[in-house]
Design a protein around this motif. Structure first.
Motif, PDB file in Angstrom:
ATOM      1  N   GLU A 122      -5.962   7.421  27.221  1.00 43.23           N
ATOM      2  CA  GLU A 122      -6.918   7.569  26.115  1.00 43.23           C
ATOM      3  C   GLU A 122      -7.337   6.209  25.577  1.00 43.23           C
ATOM      4  O   GLU A 122      -8.506   5.999  25.226  1.00 43.23           O
ATOM      5  CB  GLU A 122      -6.299   8.412  25.005  1.00 43.23           C
ATOM      6  CG  GLU A 122      -6.163   9.891  25.361  1.00 43.23           C
ATOM      7  CD  GLU A 122      -5.463  10.672  24.275  1.00 43.23           C
ATOM      8  OE1 GLU A 122      -5.102  10.054  23.247  1.00 43.23           O
ATOM      9  OE2 GLU A 122      -5.259  11.888  24.449  1.00 43.23           O
ATOM     10  N   TYR A 123      -6.401   5.280  25.520  1.00 46.14           N
ATOM     11  CA  TYR A 123      -6.736   3.917  25.061  1.00 46.14           C
ATOM     12  C   TYR A 123      -7.710   3.249  26.023  1.00 46.14           C
ATOM     13  O   TYR A 123      -8.675   2.609  25.587  1.00 46.14           O
ATOM     14  CB  TYR A 123      -5.454   3.099  24.938  1.00 46.14           C
ATOM     15  CG  TYR A 123      -5.684   1.633  24.668  1.00 46.14           C
ATOM     16  CD1 TYR A 123      -6.026   1.185  23.393  1.00 46.14           C
ATOM     17  CD2 TYR A 123      -5.576   0.698  25.694  1.00 46.14           C
ATOM     18  CE1 TYR A 123      -6.248  -0.163  23.144  1.00 46.14           C
ATOM     19  CE2 TYR A 123      -5.786  -0.649  25.456  1.00 46.14           C
ATOM     20  CZ  TYR A 123      -6.127  -1.071  24.187  1.00 46.14           C
ATOM     21  OH  TYR A 123      -6.346  -2.408  23.964  1.00 46.14           O
ATOM     22  N   ILE A 124      -7.488   3.395  27.341  1.00 43.79           N
ATOM     23  CA  ILE A 124      -8.362   2.779  28.331  1.00 43.79           C
ATOM     24  C   ILE A 124      -9.757   3.398  28.278  1.00 43.79           C
ATOM     25  O   ILE A 124     -10.769   2.692  28.356  1.00 43.79           O
ATOM     26  CB  ILE A 124      -7.765   2.927  29.746  1.00 43.79           C
ATOM     27  CG1 ILE A 124      -6.429   2.178  29.835  1.00 43.79           C
ATOM     28  CG2 ILE A 124      -8.727   2.396  30.802  1.00 43.79           C
ATOM     29  CD1 ILE A 124      -6.514   0.703  29.564  1.00 43.79           C
TER      30      ILE A 124
ATOM     31  N   ILE B 127       6.783  11.211  30.250  1.00 43.23           N
ATOM     32  CA  ILE B 127       5.786  10.510  31.061  1.00 43.23           C
ATOM     33  C   ILE B 127       4.384  11.005  30.741  1.00 43.23           C
ATOM     34  O   ILE B 127       3.430  10.216  30.700  1.00 43.23           O
ATOM     35  CB  ILE B 127       6.106  10.686  32.560  1.00 43.23           C
ATOM     36  CG1 ILE B 127       7.444  10.008  32.886  1.00 43.23           C
ATOM     37  CG2 ILE B 127       5.010  10.077  33.429  1.00 43.23           C
ATOM     38  CD1 ILE B 127       7.953  10.297  34.283  1.00 43.23           C
ATOM     39  N   ILE B 128       4.228  12.306  30.497  1.00 42.54           N
ATOM     40  CA  ILE B 128       2.922  12.836  30.092  1.00 42.54           C
ATOM     41  C   ILE B 128       2.462  12.183  28.799  1.00 42.54           C
ATOM     42  O   ILE B 128       1.292  11.791  28.654  1.00 42.54           O
ATOM     43  CB  ILE B 128       2.989  14.372  29.946  1.00 42.54           C
ATOM     44  CG1 ILE B 128       3.051  15.033  31.321  1.00 42.54           C
ATOM     45  CG2 ILE B 128       1.780  14.895  29.167  1.00 42.54           C
ATOM     46  CD1 ILE B 128       3.210  16.537  31.267  1.00 42.54           C
ATOM     47  N   ARG B 129       3.364  12.046  27.851  1.00 46.61           N
ATOM     48  CA  ARG B 129       3.011  11.415  26.574  1.00 46.61           C
ATOM     49  C   ARG B 129       2.573   9.968  26.774  1.00 46.61           C
ATOM     50  O   ARG B 129       1.579   9.523  26.191  1.00 46.61           O
ATOM     51  CB  ARG B 129       4.212  11.483  25.630  1.00 46.61           C
ATOM     52  CG  ARG B 129       3.932  10.979  24.224  1.00 46.61           C
ATOM     53  CD  ARG B 129       5.204  10.984  23.398  1.00 46.61           C
ATOM     54  NE  ARG B 129       6.189  10.064  23.961  1.00 46.61           N
ATOM     55  CZ  ARG B 129       6.197   8.746  23.716  1.00 46.61           C
ATOM     56  NH1 ARG B 129       5.259   8.210  22.939  1.00 46.61           N
ATOM     57  NH2 ARG B 129       7.127   7.985  24.247  1.00 46.61           N
ATOM     58  N   ILE B 130       3.286   9.236  27.613  1.00 45.90           N
ATOM     59  CA  ILE B 130       2.937   7.837  27.866  1.00 45.90           C
ATOM     60  C   ILE B 130       1.582   7.728  28.550  1.00 45.90           C
ATOM     61  O   ILE B 130       0.734   6.900  28.176  1.00 45.90           O
ATOM     62  CB  ILE B 130       4.033   7.163  28.720  1.00 45.90           C
ATOM     63  CG1 ILE B 130       5.343   7.105  27.941  1.00 45.90           C
ATOM     64  CG2 ILE B 130       3.611   5.761  29.144  1.00 45.90           C
ATOM     65  CD1 ILE B 130       6.524   6.621  28.762  1.00 45.90           C
ATOM     66  N   ILE B 131       1.347   8.583  29.560  1.00 50.54           N
ATOM     67  CA  ILE B 131       0.080   8.537  30.285  1.00 50.54           C
ATOM     68  C   ILE B 131      -1.074   8.925  29.371  1.00 50.54           C
ATOM     69  O   ILE B 131      -2.154   8.315  29.411  1.00 50.54           O
ATOM     70  CB  ILE B 131       0.150   9.468  31.512  1.00 50.54           C
ATOM     71  CG1 ILE B 131       1.132   8.906  32.541  1.00 50.54           C
ATOM     72  CG2 ILE B 131      -1.228   9.631  32.147  1.00 50.54           C
ATOM     73  CD1 ILE B 131       1.316   9.792  33.749  1.00 50.54           C
ATOM     74  N   GLN B 132      -0.869   9.935  28.552  1.00 46.20           N
ATOM     75  CA  GLN B 132      -1.910  10.347  27.623  1.00 46.20           C
ATOM     76  C   GLN B 132      -2.325   9.214  26.698  1.00 46.20           C
ATOM     77  O   GLN B 132      -3.515   8.906  26.550  1.00 46.20           O
ATOM     78  CB  GLN B 132      -1.432  11.537  26.790  1.00 46.20           C
ATOM     79  CG  GLN B 132      -1.554  12.885  27.473  1.00 46.20           C
ATOM     80  CD  GLN B 132      -1.104  14.008  26.555  1.00 46.20           C
ATOM     81  OE1 GLN B 132      -0.214  13.836  25.729  1.00 46.20           O
ATOM     82  NE2 GLN B 132      -1.704  15.172  26.711  1.00 46.20           N
ATOM     83  N   GLN B 133      -1.360   8.594  26.076  1.00 46.28           N
ATOM     84  CA  GLN B 133      -1.657   7.531  25.118  1.00 46.28           C
ATOM     85  C   GLN B 133      -2.345   6.349  25.791  1.00 46.28           C
ATOM     86  O   GLN B 133      -3.331   5.811  25.272  1.00 46.28           O
ATOM     87  CB  GLN B 133      -0.371   7.074  24.432  1.00 46.28           C
ATOM     88  CG  GLN B 133       0.247   8.120  23.528  1.00 46.28           C
ATOM     89  CD  GLN B 133       1.540   7.650  22.883  1.00 46.28           C
ATOM     90  OE1 GLN B 133       2.064   6.589  23.208  1.00 46.28           O
ATOM     91  NE2 GLN B 133       2.080   8.453  21.983  1.00 46.28           N
ATOM     92  N   ARG B 134      -1.834   5.947  26.956  1.00 47.18           N
ATOM     93  CA  ARG B 134      -2.414   4.798  27.643  1.00 47.18           C
ATOM     94  C   ARG B 134      -3.800   5.111  28.201  1.00 47.18           C
ATOM     95  O   ARG B 134      -4.737   4.303  28.066  1.00 47.18           O
ATOM     96  CB  ARG B 134      -1.484   4.345  28.779  1.00 47.18           C
ATOM     97  CG  ARG B 134      -1.977   3.126  29.535  1.00 47.18           C
ATOM     98  CD  ARG B 134      -2.065   1.923  28.629  1.00 47.18           C
ATOM     99  NE  ARG B 134      -2.598   0.778  29.356  1.00 47.18           N
ATOM    100  CZ  ARG B 134      -2.868  -0.405  28.796  1.00 47.18           C
ATOM    101  NH1 ARG B 134      -2.667  -0.578  27.498  1.00 47.18           N
ATOM    102  NH2 ARG B 134      -3.340  -1.397  29.519  1.00 47.18           N
TER     103      ARG B 134
END
Length: 321
Positions: free
Chosen positions: A208-210, A199-206
């Motif tokens: 950072e994109y935003i 979940i940390i990986r998913i939140i980081q990627q999303r």
């Protein structure tokens, strides 16, 4: 809306049909069922499918108990462990993921990203006995196996000891609650590692994109505070996208839970299935496959329903609202 619901219903029916075929194939591995294969395999499958739809899973060869009642005994402990691990994973991963995304060039973000990759690669069957050994050596209160101390008696009202313990009416109920929580902590900590890192990986990627989008940069030039940007753009465009990932994360957790149950003596469906495999109880294995598949399909249906309520038109983002 109606077409989307019908399409998902057809998909669920197809998945259940595939599950029933796999379960029936496992059942036919039993030498005692060879007569069914030689006579009429199609008729046998229809009879098996009708029994499944009526909730009849047959009996286990190890004692002759009804598999339906046995499943309701071993499934709640596994679900209790999975849900507690997922809850702890969300509590830990959401703030850490957001902090890491906001300071994406800092030491904290890079260290957390490296730690997430390490956590995703650690084999759970190796970590569980090591933590149990360390907890026992250093005298931690969480160095316990099973669900609770067998000296205590908890009536199975819901099947979840963490809930049923509150219905116990004895003077020493506080000790029983303490025992239940102490036994729950260690397997929960072990199981929450993988979903937390994922979940940390998913939140980081999303996130950072935003943060790199033009509308976010425009908000910075307007003098918006970092908290306002997080609340208006990052949170709205990150948290809803975690919901479709719940099914995949739950599948990973329930798979690892089977190994943790064996190591820590947790009386769940994973430990029961491994025992059924060791004695070649094909009836129990077949029933376990069906039940685990139904659990995953149910979680997926709930996640898609919540996602549809939040975003019925399947938009790309929530920033315009």
């Amino acid at each position: 809306m109606l077409w989307s619901a019908l399409r998902h219903l057809l998909w669920v029916i197809l998945l259940f049909f595939i599950l029933s075929l796999i379960s029936f194939a496992i059942l036919m591995r039993d030498p005692l069922n060879e007569a069914l294969i030689q006579n009429n395999i199609l008729g046998s499958y229809v009879y098996y499918l009708s029994a499944l739809l009526q909730g009849d899973l047959g009996i286990t060869y190890n004692g002759g108990q009804s598999l339906t009642s046995l499943i309701f005994t071993v499934l709640p402990p596994t679900l209790e462990l999975c849900f507690s691990a997922l809850l702890l994973a969300f509590i830990l991963s959401i703030p850490l993921g957001i902090l890491s995304a906001v300071n994406n060039q800092g030491i904290f973000s890079k260290a957390l990203q490296s730690l997430s990759y390490v956590g995703l690669s650690i084999p759970i069957f190796w970590l569980a006995p090591i933590l149990l050994y360390m907890a026992a050596i250093y005298g931690w209160e969480i160095s316990a196996t099973g669900q609770y101390n067998l000296l205590y008696e908890i009536q199975p009202i819901t099947g979840f000891p963490v809930i049923d313990v509150w219905f116990v009416d004895v003077p020493y109920r506080t000790k029983i609650v303490q025992s239940v929580l102490q036994h729950l902590i260690l397997p929960t900590l072990i199981l929450c590692i993988l979903p937390t890192m994922e979940i940390i990986r998913i939140i980081q990627q999303r996130a950072e994109y935003i943060i790199q989008q033009n509308y976010t940069k425009t908000a910075v030039t307007r003098g918006w505070s970092k908290w306002k940007i997080l609340q208006r753009y990052v949170f709205r465009n990150t948290f809803p996208l975690l919901i479709p990932q719940i099914t995949r994360v739950f599948t990973l957790v329930i798979t690892q839970c089977m190994l943790v149950e064996t190591v820590l003596g947790w009386p769940g469906i994973g430990r029961w299935l491994i025992g059924a495999v060791s004695i070649q109880d094909y009836n129990s294995i077949s029933a376990g496959v069906i039940v685990l598949g139904i659990c995953i399909i149910t979680i997926d249906t709930l996640a898609k329903t919540v996602m549809f309520i939040l975003d019925p038109f399947n938009k790309k983002g929530w920033y315009a609202r």
